[in-house]
Design a protein around this motif. Sequence first.
Motif, mmCIF file in Angstrom:
data_model
loop_
_atom_site.group_PDB
_atom_site.id
_atom_site.type_symbol
_atom_site.label_atom_id
_atom_site.label_comp_id
_atom_site.label_asym_id
_atom_site.label_seq_id
_atom_site.Cartn_x
_atom_site.Cartn_y
_atom_site.Cartn_z
ATOM 1 N N ALA A 45 0.817 -1.222 0.000
ATOM 2 C CA ALA A 45 0.000 0.000 0.000
ATOM 3 C C ALA A 45 0.847 1.266 0.000
ATOM 4 N N THR A 46 2.083 1.206 0.520
ATOM 5 C CA THR A 46 2.919 2.412 0.496
ATOM 6 C C THR A 46 3.622 2.571 -0.856
ATOM 7 N N ARG A 47 3.714 1.487 -1.649
ATOM 8 C CA ARG A 47 4.260 1.572 -3.013
ATOM 9 C C ARG A 47 3.164 2.001 -4.000
ATOM 10 N N ASN A 48 2.117 1.198 -4.018
ATOM 11 C CA ASN A 48 0.999 1.450 -4.922
ATOM 12 C C ASN A 48 0.095 2.470 -4.251
ATOM 13 N N HIS A 49 -0.564 3.268 -5.009
ATOM 14 C CA HIS A 49 -1.438 4.220 -4.325
ATOM 15 C C HIS A 49 -2.707 4.466 -5.103
ATOM 16 N N ILE A 79 -1.208 13.830 -13.351
ATOM 17 C CA ILE A 79 -0.168 12.814 -13.143
ATOM 18 C C ILE A 79 0.275 12.865 -11.675
ATOM 19 N N GLY A 80 0.378 11.700 -11.086
ATOM 20 C CA GLY A 80 0.715 11.632 -9.664
ATOM 21 C C GLY A 80 -0.502 11.396 -8.785
ATOM 22 N N ILE A 86 9.253 -1.228 -11.139
ATOM 23 C CA ILE A 86 9.276 -0.364 -12.326
ATOM 24 C C ILE A 86 10.601 -0.636 -13.033
ATOM 25 N N PRO A 98 7.497 6.766 -16.075
ATOM 26 C CA PRO A 98 7.943 5.389 -15.813
ATOM 27 C C PRO A 98 6.901 4.576 -15.054
ATOM 28 N N GLN A 99 6.256 5.171 -14.077
ATOM 29 C CA GLN A 99 5.325 4.392 -13.243
ATOM 30 C C GLN A 99 4.057 4.000 -13.990
ATOM 31 N N HIS A 140 1.482 8.148 -0.460
ATOM 32 C CA HIS A 140 2.290 7.043 -0.953
ATOM 33 C C HIS A 140 3.770 7.360 -0.879
ATOM 34 N N GLY A 141 4.529 6.294 -0.724
ATOM 35 C CA GLY A 141 5.969 6.395 -0.708
ATOM 36 C C GLY A 141 6.524 6.338 -2.124
ATOM 37 N N PRO A 143 8.481 4.147 -4.623
ATOM 38 C CA PRO A 143 8.971 2.773 -4.792
ATOM 39 C C PRO A 143 10.503 2.797 -4.809
ATOM 40 N N PRO A 181 10.850 11.431 -10.654
ATOM 41 C CA PRO A 181 9.773 11.850 -11.559
ATOM 42 C C PRO A 181 8.488 12.186 -10.780
ATOM 43 N N ILE A 182 7.718 13.134 -11.315
ATOM 44 C CA ILE A 182 6.435 13.476 -10.692
ATOM 45 C C ILE A 182 5.559 12.225 -10.670
ATOM 46 N N GLY A 183 4.956 11.966 -9.527
ATOM 47 C CA GLY A 183 4.147 10.765 -9.372
ATOM 48 C C GLY A 183 4.884 9.671 -8.625
ATOM 49 N N LEU A 184 6.215 9.816 -8.466
ATOM 50 C CA LEU A 184 6.976 8.833 -7.677
ATOM 51 C C LEU A 184 7.476 9.439 -6.361
ATOM 52 N N LEU A 188 4.311 11.413 -0.874
ATOM 53 C CA LEU A 188 3.261 12.387 -0.569
ATOM 54 C C LEU A 188 2.696 12.118 0.811
#
Lengths: 371, 371
Positions: free
Chosen positions: A33-37, A51-52, A62, A195-196, B37-38, B40, B50-53, B56
């Motif tokens: 859950a802390t990786r995927n959101h 995005i984000g 990834i 990338p994600q 989220h953390g 990865p 990158p934005i989104g990684l 938050l």
Amino acid sequence: MSLSKGVQGMATTSVPSGTSASAEVSLEEVALATRNHGMPLEALRYDTTPIGLHYLLIHYDIPALVPETWRLEISGMVTAPLRLELRDVLERPTSRRRVTMECAGNGRARLLPRTVSQPWLHEAVGTGEWTGTAVADLLDDAGLVEGASEVVFTGADRGIEGGVEQYYQRSVTLDELRETGAMLVHTLNGAPLPPQHGGPLRLVVPGWYGMTNVKWLTSLQVVDRPFDGYQHQRAYRTRQDADDPGAPVSRMAVRSLMVPPGIPDFLTRRRTVERGAHRLEGRAWSGSAPITAVEVSTDGGANWQAADVEVSEDPAAWSRWTFAWTAERAGETELCCRATDSTGARQPDEPVWNLGGYAVNAAHRVPVTIR
Amino acid sequence: MSLSKGVQGMATTSVPSGTSASAEVSLEEVALATRNHGMPLEALRYDTTPIGLHYLLIHYDIPALVPETWRLEISGMVTAPLRLELRDVLERPTSRRRVTMECAGNGRARLLPRTVSQPWLHEAVGTGEWTGTAVADLLDDAGLVEGASEVVFTGADRGIEGGVEQYYQRSVTLDELRETGAMLVHTLNGAPLPPQHGGPLRLVVPGWYGMTNVKWLTSLQVVDRPFDGYQHQRAYRTRQDADDPGAPVSRMAVRSLMVPPGIPDFLTRRRTVERGAHRLEGRAWSGSAPITAVEVSTDGGANWQAADVEVSEDPAAWSRWTFAWTAERAGETELCCRATDSTGARQPDEPVWNLGGYAVNAAHRVPVTIR
């Protein structure tokens, strides 16, 4: 916690393998859950998810792909196998389409017994503006051989799942690729695919749950029979028990969510709203058909009223709904929403259990304190 | 699970209020983990996240701010109170700086007893390339009044925390704003600051934990005494028990993380690596001073060896480290890394407990199976 009748029945028997009878979650599930959101639900306000904020489910890692060295192989039942560079894909005709995508496991975490996996509550959704080239057109250029029926899409992400080491793979039939207008996508919200989200190139099959939209594509293999990989035969099937062959998960079930009104408590996310007039709002979508109705209950589901729905032009994208609500008395209540699509499918009021926790599309319930 | 001596001591007494003695996590904590989220850990490969990684942590909701109507008030002990539009801020001199930011609660979820809050394991970090204007210069333009000592930054995000309704607020002293080169930031990685990172304008104080970097700024109030808001007096203090006034959380403690090598198991995230040569890599940072060393252990911490460190030019950004490792025998081991900064501060091998689970900077440990 609300339980379907099926679940209450299950709870008196033994807990199936791979599930937990506890509403508490393990640190391994927390690590997922802390990786995927998910998408914070207030982001339902955006027509296109920034995005984000779009949900993410990454099975393995990834991969470290570099556009300059990345290649896409198109092989199998084609007359002219292709090996494409990214610029070859970028030079093809493109279309740009807003597509809502949801994880097949969305809603899983509130089931009991609960599948031990990514513990989604409600938020595993988002709507991207995806730009790419039609898969069907590319395959026509490669020349389909008589008897070709589906395409196996392989990603660069490698890992172990259920004891099986694998690159992530899913297949889609040629008919489905054509009917949905499936795209090989290189651009999200006008920017190079991050990338994600599967950069440099991913598959997007409008209307289908997220697992079909293979990220970090490295190959398309055209075949003449149903693909029986792990993600089809073991994962992503709605089963009643481990011996049940179950049914494959495919298109997104009809669903709606609301922007939780008022202000949250940090820890519990419990909402507090003021007495008076509010405009509730949210989104609704279905992978099968246009949305025809959204209903709202402001008393925990005892009574339902029609919301105003702005039906999206393209049913691949969610529709916005609004509902005028006057909170008259201080106290506790539960706000609910449920959607119906043009096939007549409607969200159930309570979750319907299955072993993997897939396609759990119960009405969204938001407890609130009115003051 | 590894426990510090302090924790083992605690476990024999009663569980402090607001903590849990269970390694299992509640659905309320999961609701926080699916919103926030953390990063990865494989994204440690990117110099700039990158934005989104980028991680938050959003205390309340992302507010619905519109750049066109957004305004920033500068008031209090200034000779010329200001009310700025976004274009006023955009027209000011800017600087662009890579800054590593970490949540003060990173590492909290493995403590026992465990604070009931966002359950971070390791991943609450990221490095943005932030563009903005110096706070100190803007305040000079507004004209500081004799005796002014610090600035209260208020965000548009409102909620309830510990029973207290509040806009999110933190103060920073004028000395600290000048020394760190704190910025009002409108651009992240070259793009307009996304909503989830505090757009249209946020504070970035290089070297400090995330809680200081107030998002969605609406006002700066210059004051002449220490601010005693909730986020200073109640939250973000390292306490031993609820009666302990504790010490304020401030700059990021020295820390390192590694890219987990090999391939993961989907569910457990457990790593499998091949026998043979590997290049381990990761990042290290400290909010107080440049990184001077990173050490790696490939036997669970029994022996440590120096990694190669590419020290970042600006200590506000993390430093990359690499380490050549030959996995000689099949079996199980634990890879570890720990960093030291130029003040001599080094990561402890095991977590050091405090009530809120703040600044828990133990060595990173990655169990692996060699095959």
